[in-house]
Design a protein around this motif. Structure first.
Motif, PDB file in Angstrom:
ATOM      1  N   ALA A 201       0.818  -1.214   0.000  1.00  0.00           N
ATOM      2  CA  ALA A 201       0.000   0.000   0.000  1.00  0.00           C
ATOM      3  C   ALA A 201       0.853   1.265   0.000  1.00  0.00           C
ATOM      4  CB  ALA A 201      -0.923  -0.006   1.211  1.00  0.00           C
ATOM      5  N   GLU A 202       1.955   1.219   0.740  1.00  0.00           N
ATOM      6  CA  GLU A 202       2.794   2.416   0.838  1.00  0.00           C
ATOM      7  C   GLU A 202       3.440   2.757  -0.507  1.00  0.00           C
ATOM      8  OE1 GLU A 202       6.612   3.731   3.399  1.00  0.00           O
ATOM      9  OE2 GLU A 202       5.352   2.154   4.278  1.00  0.00           O
ATOM     10  N   MET A 203       3.887   1.706  -1.178  1.00  0.00           N
ATOM     11  CA  MET A 203       4.484   1.902  -2.501  1.00  0.00           C
ATOM     12  C   MET A 203       3.467   2.499  -3.475  1.00  0.00           C
ATOM     13  SD  MET A 203       5.730  -1.090  -5.123  1.00  0.00           S
ATOM     14  CE  MET A 203       4.140  -1.918  -5.105  1.00  0.00           C
ATOM     15  N   MET A 204       2.239   1.971  -3.407  1.00  0.00           N
ATOM     16  CA  MET A 204       1.190   2.474  -4.296  1.00  0.00           C
ATOM     17  C   MET A 204       0.908   3.946  -4.016  1.00  0.00           C
ATOM     18  SD  MET A 204       0.143   0.264  -6.418  1.00  0.00           S
ATOM     19  CE  MET A 204       0.213  -1.508  -6.637  1.00  0.00           C
ATOM     20  N   LYS A 205       0.886   4.275  -2.727  1.00  0.00           N
ATOM     21  CA  LYS A 205       0.587   5.658  -2.371  1.00  0.00           C
ATOM     22  C   LYS A 205       1.696   6.574  -2.870  1.00  0.00           C
ATOM     23  CE  LYS A 205      -0.652   8.803   1.352  1.00  0.00           C
ATOM     24  NZ  LYS A 205       0.016   9.858   0.616  1.00  0.00           N
ATOM     25  N   GLN A 206       2.935   6.120  -2.686  1.00  0.00           N
ATOM     26  CA  GLN A 206       4.051   6.954  -3.143  1.00  0.00           C
ATOM     27  C   GLN A 206       3.972   7.183  -4.656  1.00  0.00           C
ATOM     28  OE1 GLN A 206       8.538   5.968  -3.708  1.00  0.00           O
ATOM     29  NE2 GLN A 206       8.293   6.556  -1.580  1.00  0.00           N
ATOM     30  N   ALA A 207       3.714   6.108  -5.387  1.00  0.00           N
ATOM     31  CA  ALA A 207       3.623   6.238  -6.848  1.00  0.00           C
ATOM     32  C   ALA A 207       2.457   7.169  -7.223  1.00  0.00           C
ATOM     33  CB  ALA A 207       3.457   4.870  -7.493  1.00  0.00           C
ATOM     34  N   ALA A 208       1.340   7.025  -6.511  1.00  0.00           N
ATOM     35  CA  ALA A 208       0.175   7.873  -6.802  1.00  0.00           C
ATOM     36  C   ALA A 208       0.484   9.340  -6.473  1.00  0.00           C
ATOM     37  CB  ALA A 208      -1.040   7.384  -6.014  1.00  0.00           C
ATOM     38  N   ASP A 209       1.252   9.556  -5.397  1.00  0.00           N
ATOM     39  CA  ASP A 209       1.627  10.936  -5.040  1.00  0.00           C
ATOM     40  C   ASP A 209       2.528  11.551  -6.114  1.00  0.00           C
ATOM     41  OD1 ASP A 209       0.169  10.764  -2.744  1.00  0.00           O
ATOM     42  OD2 ASP A 209       1.885  10.419  -1.400  1.00  0.00           O
ATOM     43  N   ILE A 210       3.476  10.746  -6.604  1.00  0.00           N
ATOM     44  CA  ILE A 210       4.362  11.247  -7.672  1.00  0.00           C
ATOM     45  C   ILE A 210       3.520  11.562  -8.914  1.00  0.00           C
ATOM     46  CG2 ILE A 210       6.254  10.643  -9.240  1.00  0.00           C
ATOM     47  CD1 ILE A 210       7.457   8.960  -6.956  1.00  0.00           C
ATOM     48  N   ARG A 211       2.617  10.650  -9.222  1.00  0.00           N
ATOM     49  CA  ARG A 211       1.737  10.869 -10.384  1.00  0.00           C
ATOM     50  C   ARG A 211       0.977  12.189 -10.249  1.00  0.00           C
ATOM     51  NH1 ARG A 211      -3.027   7.380  -9.559  1.00  0.00           N
ATOM     52  NH2 ARG A 211      -3.523   9.201  -8.302  1.00  0.00           N
ATOM     53  N   ASP A 212       0.415  12.412  -9.067  1.00  0.00           N
ATOM     54  CA  ASP A 212      -0.350  13.658  -8.862  1.00  0.00           C
ATOM     55  C   ASP A 212       0.538  14.888  -8.977  1.00  0.00           C
ATOM     56  OD1 ASP A 212      -2.532  12.095  -8.502  1.00  0.00           O
ATOM     57  OD2 ASP A 212      -2.562  12.234  -6.309  1.00  0.00           O
ATOM     58  N   ALA A 213       1.801  14.739  -8.545  1.00  0.00           N
ATOM     59  CA  ALA A 213       2.700  15.899  -8.556  1.00  0.00           C
ATOM     60  C   ALA A 213       3.180  16.231  -9.969  1.00  0.00           C
ATOM     61  CB  ALA A 213       3.894  15.633  -7.638  1.00  0.00           C
ATOM     62  N   VAL A 214       3.400  15.218 -10.794  1.00  0.00           N
ATOM     63  CA  VAL A 214       4.005  15.514 -12.107  1.00  0.00           C
ATOM     64  C   VAL A 214       3.017  15.433 -13.270  1.00  0.00           C
ATOM     65  CG1 VAL A 214       6.285  14.756 -11.331  1.00  0.00           C
ATOM     66  CG2 VAL A 214       4.817  13.128 -12.559  1.00  0.00           C
ATOM     67  N   ASP A 215       1.804  14.973 -13.006  1.00  0.00           N
ATOM     68  CA  ASP A 215       0.777  14.887 -14.042  1.00  0.00           C
ATOM     69  C   ASP A 215       1.320  14.302 -15.353  1.00  0.00           C
ATOM     70  OD1 ASP A 215      -1.629  15.144 -15.277  1.00  0.00           O
ATOM     71  OD2 ASP A 215      -1.355  17.248 -15.820  1.00  0.00           O
ATOM     72  N   PRO A 216       1.692  13.026 -15.323  1.00  0.00           N
ATOM     73  CA  PRO A 216       2.376  12.449 -16.491  1.00  0.00           C
ATOM     74  C   PRO A 216       1.489  12.361 -17.732  1.00  0.00           C
ATOM     75  CG  PRO A 216       2.017  10.787 -14.769  1.00  0.00           C
ATOM     76  CD  PRO A 216       1.498  12.073 -14.233  1.00  0.00           C
ATOM     77  N   ASP A 217       2.132  12.467 -18.891  1.00  0.00           N
ATOM     78  CA  ASP A 217       1.428  12.248 -20.159  1.00  0.00           C
ATOM     79  C   ASP A 217       1.194  10.758 -20.371  1.00  0.00           C
ATOM     80  OD1 ASP A 217       1.458  15.031 -21.475  1.00  0.00           O
ATOM     81  OD2 ASP A 217       3.489  14.743 -20.682  1.00  0.00           O
ATOM     82  N   GLU A 218       2.156   9.964 -19.873  1.00  0.00           N
ATOM     83  CA  GLU A 218       2.029   8.511 -19.962  1.00  0.00           C
ATOM     84  C   GLU A 218       2.517   7.889 -18.655  1.00  0.00           C
ATOM     85  OE1 GLU A 218       0.757   6.914 -22.494  1.00  0.00           O
ATOM     86  OE2 GLU A 218       1.425   7.762 -24.404  1.00  0.00           O
ATOM     87  N   VAL A 219       1.724   7.020 -18.077  1.00  0.00           N
ATOM     88  CA  VAL A 219       2.217   6.171 -16.996  1.00  0.00           C
ATOM     89  C   VAL A 219       2.386   4.774 -17.600  1.00  0.00           C
ATOM     90  CG1 VAL A 219       1.798   5.180 -14.713  1.00  0.00           C
ATOM     91  CG2 VAL A 219       0.975   7.488 -15.237  1.00  0.00           C
ATOM     92  N   LEU A 220       3.580   4.235 -17.479  1.00  0.00           N
ATOM     93  CA  LEU A 220       3.834   2.902 -18.027  1.00  0.00           C
ATOM     94  C   LEU A 220       4.062   1.916 -16.892  1.00  0.00           C
ATOM     95  CD1 LEU A 220       6.294   3.773 -20.973  1.00  0.00           C
ATOM     96  CD2 LEU A 220       3.790   3.621 -21.001  1.00  0.00           C
ATOM     97  N   PHE A 221       3.336   0.838 -16.939  1.00  0.00           N
ATOM     98  CA  PHE A 221       3.494  -0.233 -15.953  1.00  0.00           C
ATOM     99  C   PHE A 221       4.524  -1.215 -16.505  1.00  0.00           C
ATOM    100  CE2 PHE A 221       1.791  -4.563 -14.774  1.00  0.00           C
ATOM    101  CZ  PHE A 221       2.320  -4.570 -13.488  1.00  0.00           C
TER     102      PHE A 221
END
Ligand code: GDP
Length: 298
Positions: A201-221
């Motif tokens: 859960a913590e990893m997911m939250k961190q990734a989601a926080d980064i996503r919110d901060a940088v507003d990526p054009d593409e998120v690649l899994f």
């Protein structure tokens, strides 16, 4: 194992050449062979079921052609269905209309993100773009260093936290990197993020926080093609926890089967966009659904 699907079907249909339509018994025999082949290739069971049902439906409706024998005809149907599930055409990256394009990578530790980040940067450079790598994986002690080494190998600038600044904040690093990219006129920013060995859960939250901060054009899994059945639950967890636009399969050099590609594409509906197939920086390419389908069948 996929190597034998064509042979198996050829065997199943040995005596069928020239019939007007495939009989229900022929179709059942075919379905059985395809089912076994896909299960042995680690394709997830619900995906296998859906796939086999779709192939059966199509096989029922088709005349046996003059040009192809029944085995070849079923192979053609299976190939077309595989390509369709794998996304049809290769899905290309979407670039931002103005300002740097931000590509964020997410995935489990060991999936091959850091390696992939540098490979993608090299590939973008070869496309005439000016990429910058961002070390926002501050979880794994060696990740920043590894990205710096790889960045050097491919001649791409790496934005990393200053050493000795206390506990690193990956969100601040990612945010700072975008500003730096604007200043230094890099047109593409690749953000490497932290993974854990398992979904967490913590990893997911961190990734989601980064996503919110940088507003990526593409998120690649980014996912290791060798993890087989586990690929589905991991892919689903990242879809729920972070969300992504496309998938990158790594370590395809070690997996002759491709079951993970099929399961993930089918269950998430997200296209596989890139394939990583070796330890060298050039072992990387766009993912071609058509070629993967052939590889599965040949
Ligand atoms: P991360 O934890 O997701 O950043 O994963 P790394 O990039 O550190 O990769 C984990 C290991 O897998 C490293 O030993 C890499 O050299 C290796 N690796 C990454 N991509 C590939 C690939 O496409 N093929 C092979 N054979 N190994 C790979």
């Amino acid at each position: 194992m996929f190597a034998t699907l064509s042979d198996r079907l050829a065997d199943t249909f040995k005596n069928l050449r020239g019939k007007g339509r495939l009989s229900e018994a022929d179709i059942d025999a075919t379905a059985r062979e395809i089912r076994i082949a896909l299960l042995e290739a680690d394709v997830a069971l619900p995906v296998v079921k859906e796939f086999v049902a779709a192939v059966k439906d199509r096989a029922r409706g088709e005349e046996v052609s003059q040009a192809l024998n029944p085995a070849q005809q079923v192979i053609k149907i299976v190939h077309e269905e595989l390509v369709a599930i794998l996304g049809g055409e290769t899905r290309r990256l979407r670039y931002a209309k103005s300002g740097p394009t931000v590509i964020m990578l997410a995935g489990l530790q060991g999936a091959g993100k850091t390696t992939l980040a540098a490979k993608l940067a090299l590939w973008l450079k070869e496309q005439g773009r000016s990429p910058m790598l961002v070390a926002a994986d501050l979880q794994r002690p060696n990740a920043v260093n590894q990205l710096q080494v790889n960045g050097e190998r491919v001649g791409v600038t790496v934005f990393a936290p200053e050493p000795g600044n206390g506990v690193g904040d990956p969100v601040a690093v990612a945010r700072g990197a975008i500003e730096e990219a604007k200043r230094t006129l890099h047109d593409t920013v690749i953000v490497d993020t932290a993974g854990r060995l398992g979904v967490d859960a913590e990893m997911m939250k961190q990734a989601a926080d980064i996503r919110d901060a940088v507003d990526p054009d593409e998120v690649l899994f980014v996912v290791d093609a060798m993890i087989g059945q586990d690929a589905v639950s991991t892919a689903q967890a990242f879809l729920d926890g972070v969300g992504y636009d496309g998938v990158v399969l790594t370590k395809l050099d070690g997996d002759a089967r491709g079951g993970a590609a099929l399961s993930i594409a089918s269950i998430t509906g997200k296209p596989v966009m890139f394939a990583s197939n070796g330890e060298k920086m050039t072992d990387f390419d766009l993912f071609h659904p058509d070629r993967m389908a052939s590889r599965i069948l040949d």
